[in-house]
Write an enzyme that holds these catalytic residues in place. Structure first.
Site, PDB file in Angstrom:
ATOM      1  N   ASP A  21      60.995 -49.878  12.710  1.00  0.00           N
ATOM      2  CA  ASP A  21      62.108 -50.724  12.265  1.00  0.00           C
ATOM      3  C   ASP A  21      62.275 -51.933  13.186  1.00  0.00           C
ATOM      4  O   ASP A  21      62.009 -51.839  14.383  1.00  0.00           O
ATOM      5  CB  ASP A  21      63.393 -49.875  12.249  1.00  0.00           C
ATOM      6  CG  ASP A  21      64.490 -50.526  11.426  1.00  0.00           C
ATOM      7  OD1 ASP A  21      64.210 -51.518  10.710  1.00  0.00           O
ATOM      8  OD2 ASP A  21      65.644 -50.050  11.499  1.00  0.00           O
ATOM      9  N   ASN A  23      61.236 -55.354  12.305  1.00  0.00           N
ATOM     10  CA  ASN A  23      60.322 -56.501  12.125  1.00  0.00           C
ATOM     11  C   ASN A  23      61.091 -57.780  11.776  1.00  0.00           C
ATOM     12  O   ASN A  23      60.796 -58.863  12.284  1.00  0.00           O
ATOM     13  CB  ASN A  23      59.330 -56.239  10.986  1.00  0.00           C
ATOM     14  CG  ASN A  23      58.342 -55.140  11.307  1.00  0.00           C
ATOM     15  OD1 ASN A  23      58.266 -54.694  12.434  1.00  0.00           O
ATOM     16  ND2 ASN A  23      57.590 -54.706  10.304  1.00  0.00           N
ATOM     17  N   TRP A  26      63.084 -59.160  14.699  1.00  0.00           N
ATOM     18  CA  TRP A  26      62.149 -59.724  15.694  1.00  0.00           C
ATOM     19  C   TRP A  26      61.746 -61.137  15.279  1.00  0.00           C
ATOM     20  O   TRP A  26      61.745 -62.062  16.090  1.00  0.00           O
ATOM     21  CB  TRP A  26      60.923 -58.804  15.792  1.00  0.00           C
ATOM     22  CG  TRP A  26      59.930 -59.158  16.853  1.00  0.00           C
ATOM     23  CD1 TRP A  26      59.928 -58.721  18.148  1.00  0.00           C
ATOM     24  CD2 TRP A  26      58.795 -60.020  16.716  1.00  0.00           C
ATOM     25  NE1 TRP A  26      58.859 -59.256  18.827  1.00  0.00           N
ATOM     26  CE2 TRP A  26      58.143 -60.060  17.975  1.00  0.00           C
ATOM     27  CE3 TRP A  26      58.262 -60.761  15.667  1.00  0.00           C
ATOM     28  CZ2 TRP A  26      56.991 -60.796  18.204  1.00  0.00           C
ATOM     29  CZ3 TRP A  26      57.111 -61.506  15.900  1.00  0.00           C
ATOM     30  CH2 TRP A  26      56.488 -61.520  17.149  1.00  0.00           C
ATOM     31  N   SER A  66      59.558 -47.806   1.966  1.00  0.00           N
ATOM     32  CA  SER A  66      60.384 -46.767   1.324  1.00  0.00           C
ATOM     33  C   SER A  66      60.630 -47.099  -0.148  1.00  0.00           C
ATOM     34  O   SER A  66      60.432 -48.245  -0.574  1.00  0.00           O
ATOM     35  CB  SER A  66      61.730 -46.652   2.048  1.00  0.00           C
ATOM     36  OG  SER A  66      62.513 -47.792   1.759  1.00  0.00           O
ATOM     37  N   ASN A  69      62.809 -49.954  -0.346  1.00  0.00           N
ATOM     38  CA  ASN A  69      62.272 -51.276   0.022  1.00  0.00           C
ATOM     39  C   ASN A  69      61.858 -52.110  -1.195  1.00  0.00           C
ATOM     40  O   ASN A  69      61.731 -53.336  -1.098  1.00  0.00           O
ATOM     41  CB  ASN A  69      61.075 -51.155   0.973  1.00  0.00           C
ATOM     42  CG  ASN A  69      61.452 -50.761   2.388  1.00  0.00           C
ATOM     43  OD1 ASN A  69      60.656 -50.157   3.107  1.00  0.00           O
ATOM     44  ND2 ASN A  69      62.658 -51.095   2.830  1.00  0.00           N
ATOM     45  N   ARG A  72      63.918 -55.235  -1.927  1.00  0.00           N
ATOM     46  CA  ARG A  72      63.872 -56.450  -1.101  1.00  0.00           C
ATOM     47  C   ARG A  72      63.390 -57.634  -1.952  1.00  0.00           C
ATOM     48  O   ARG A  72      62.800 -57.434  -3.023  1.00  0.00           O
ATOM     49  CB  ARG A  72      62.918 -56.248   0.074  1.00  0.00           C
ATOM     50  CG  ARG A  72      63.476 -55.242   1.050  1.00  0.00           C
ATOM     51  CD  ARG A  72      62.764 -55.280   2.373  1.00  0.00           C
ATOM     52  NE  ARG A  72      63.467 -54.395   3.288  1.00  0.00           N
ATOM     53  CZ  ARG A  72      63.242 -54.333   4.584  1.00  0.00           C
ATOM     54  NH1 ARG A  72      62.333 -55.097   5.136  1.00  0.00           N
ATOM     55  NH2 ARG A  72      63.927 -53.507   5.345  1.00  0.00           N
ATOM     56  N   ARG A 189      62.370 -43.644  16.168  1.00  0.00           N
ATOM     57  CA  ARG A 189      62.831 -44.801  15.380  1.00  0.00           C
ATOM     58  C   ARG A 189      63.082 -45.956  16.334  1.00  0.00           C
ATOM     59  O   ARG A 189      63.807 -45.805  17.327  1.00  0.00           O
ATOM     60  CB  ARG A 189      64.103 -44.496  14.590  1.00  0.00           C
ATOM     61  CG  ARG A 189      64.513 -45.708  13.735  1.00  0.00           C
ATOM     62  CD  ARG A 189      65.636 -45.448  12.774  1.00  0.00           C
ATOM     63  NE  ARG A 189      65.777 -46.591  11.875  1.00  0.00           N
ATOM     64  CZ  ARG A 189      66.125 -46.543  10.612  1.00  0.00           C
ATOM     65  NH1 ARG A 189      66.395 -45.387  10.060  1.00  0.00           N
ATOM     66  NH2 ARG A 189      66.232 -47.631   9.873  1.00  0.00           N
ATOM     67  N   ILE A 196      68.167 -41.732   9.537  1.00  0.00           N
ATOM     68  CA  ILE A 196      66.896 -41.161   9.109  1.00  0.00           C
ATOM     69  C   ILE A 196      66.358 -41.822   7.829  1.00  0.00           C
ATOM     70  O   ILE A 196      65.172 -41.717   7.511  1.00  0.00           O
ATOM     71  CB  ILE A 196      67.002 -39.616   9.038  1.00  0.00           C
ATOM     72  CG1 ILE A 196      65.649 -38.963   9.215  1.00  0.00           C
ATOM     73  CG2 ILE A 196      67.714 -39.111   7.815  1.00  0.00           C
ATOM     74  CD1 ILE A 196      65.052 -39.147  10.561  1.00  0.00           C
TER      75      ILE A 196
END
Ligand code: FPP
Length: 246
Positions: A21, A23, A26, A66, A69, A72, A189, A196
Site C-alpha cells: 500500500d 504507491n 508516494w 483487489s 480496485n 478506480r 501492510r 485488512i
C-alpha cells in the site's frame, strides 16, 4: 548485513502475505501522477520476491489488485494492467532462474484477456519450480472467494457428492482459491494503514500482523528483515497457554 544475520532461517514464516500500500501517496509526495508510484512499486515487488526466495520463504502472496480496485479511474486500472503484463514478460526469466513458481488467486475471468494470456503462460512455464511459490492476488476479494466456496460446497451437497456432516475446515480450505497453500503466518501492510481490506480473511485466522509506515515503493530488503525479526520474537499460542507450548 547485520539484520540478515539476526534472522533464524529455521523459523521463517512458511507463508508471508503482503498488502502493498502507498504507491499513490508516494507519487503525490514526488509531485507525480499515481502511475509513477505503481511503476516504482514494481521495483519493490522485484526486490521483495528475490529477498524472500534468498531467505528460503516457501510461499509469498502479494495483494496486487483487489475486486474493489476496479472502481478506480479507468486510466489507473489500465496502467496497473499494463504494468502487470510488462512485469510478467520482463520477469519470466528471473522466476525461472530463481526456481520460483507463479500462482494467482482471484477472479481470473474478470481480468483483461491480455493479462489472462500472459499470466497463464508464466504460470505454465514455472509450474514445476520448487524453491518458492509466488502468488499474485489479482481481482481478488476474500468475501467473493468465500461465497464461491460456499456455492461449490452446497452444490456438492445437493448432488449427494458430500454430506453436510462431512463439512469441516479442510473441505472449506479445499474450495478456496488458496487450496494449494498453507495458512498465512505473517501479514505485512505498508503505508501506515491498519486494516485488512478483504484479504485472505479465512487464511489469516492465526496470522501475525506487521504494520509499517513506509510507503510500498520505499519498502526495502531491510524492512522485510525487520518484519521477519519481529515475527520471530512473538510467541504463537494458537489458543493455548504460554506454558503449554514451551
Ligand atoms: C496500493 O497503493 C497498490 C496497489 C493497488 C497496486 C499494487 C501494484 C503494484 C505494486 C504494481 C504492479 C504489481 C505487480 C505484481 C507487478 P495505492 O495505489 O492504494 O496507494 P495509496 O493508498 O497511497 O493511494
Amino acid at each position: 548485513m547485520s539484520l540478515l544475520s539476526a534472522i533464524n532461517t529455521d523459523n521463517l514464516p512458511r507463508h508471508l502475505a503482503i498488502i502493498m500500500d502507498g504507491n499513490g501517496r508516494w507519487a503525490k509526495q514526488q509531485g507525480m501522477l499515481r502511475a509513477f508510484g505503481h511503476e516504482n512499486g514494481t521495483k519493490s515487488v522485484k526486490t521483495t520476491v528475490e529477498a524472500c526466495a534468498k531467505l528460503g520463504i516457501e510461499n509469498l502472496t502479494l495483494y496486487a489488485f483487489s475486486t474493489e480496485n476496479w472502481n478506480r479511474p479507468k486510466l489507473e486500472v489500465d496502467t496497473l494492467m499494463k504494468l502487470l503484463i510488462n512485469s510478467l514478460k520482463k520477469e519470466l526469466e528471473t522466476l525461472i532462474k530463481n526456481n520460483i513458481r507463479l500462482n494467482s488467486i482471484g477472479n481470473f475471468e474478470s481480468l483483461p484477456k491480455s493479462v489472462q494470456k500472459e499470466l497463464s503462460e508464466v504460470i505454465e512455464r514455472t509450474k514445476n519450480n520448487t524453491r518458492m511459490t509466488l502468488t499474485l492476488a489479482l481481482s481478488y476479494g476474500s468475501r467473493e472467494e468465500i461465497i464461491n466456496a460456499v456455492k461449490k460446497i452446497t452444490t456438492k451437497v445437493k448432488n449427494n457428492i458430500i454430506s453436510i456432516d462431512s463439512i469441516d475446515e479442510s473441505i472449506i480450505n479445499n474450495h478456496l482459491y488458496t487450496h494449494n497453500l498453507p495458512d498465512v503466518d505473517l501479514v505485512i501492510r505498508t503505508s501506515g494503514e491498519h486494516r485488512i481490506s478483504n484479504f485472505l480473511l479465512w487464511q489469516i485466522a492465526y496470522a501475525e500482523f506487521y504494520f509499517i509506515d513506509v510507503l510500498w515503493p520505499d519498502f526495502s530488503e531491510e524492512n522485510l528483515y525487520e518484519a521477519i525479526i519481529s515475527y520471530q520474537k512473538r510467541e504463537r499460542r494458537f489458543g493455548k497457554t504460554s506454558e503449554q507450548i514451551k
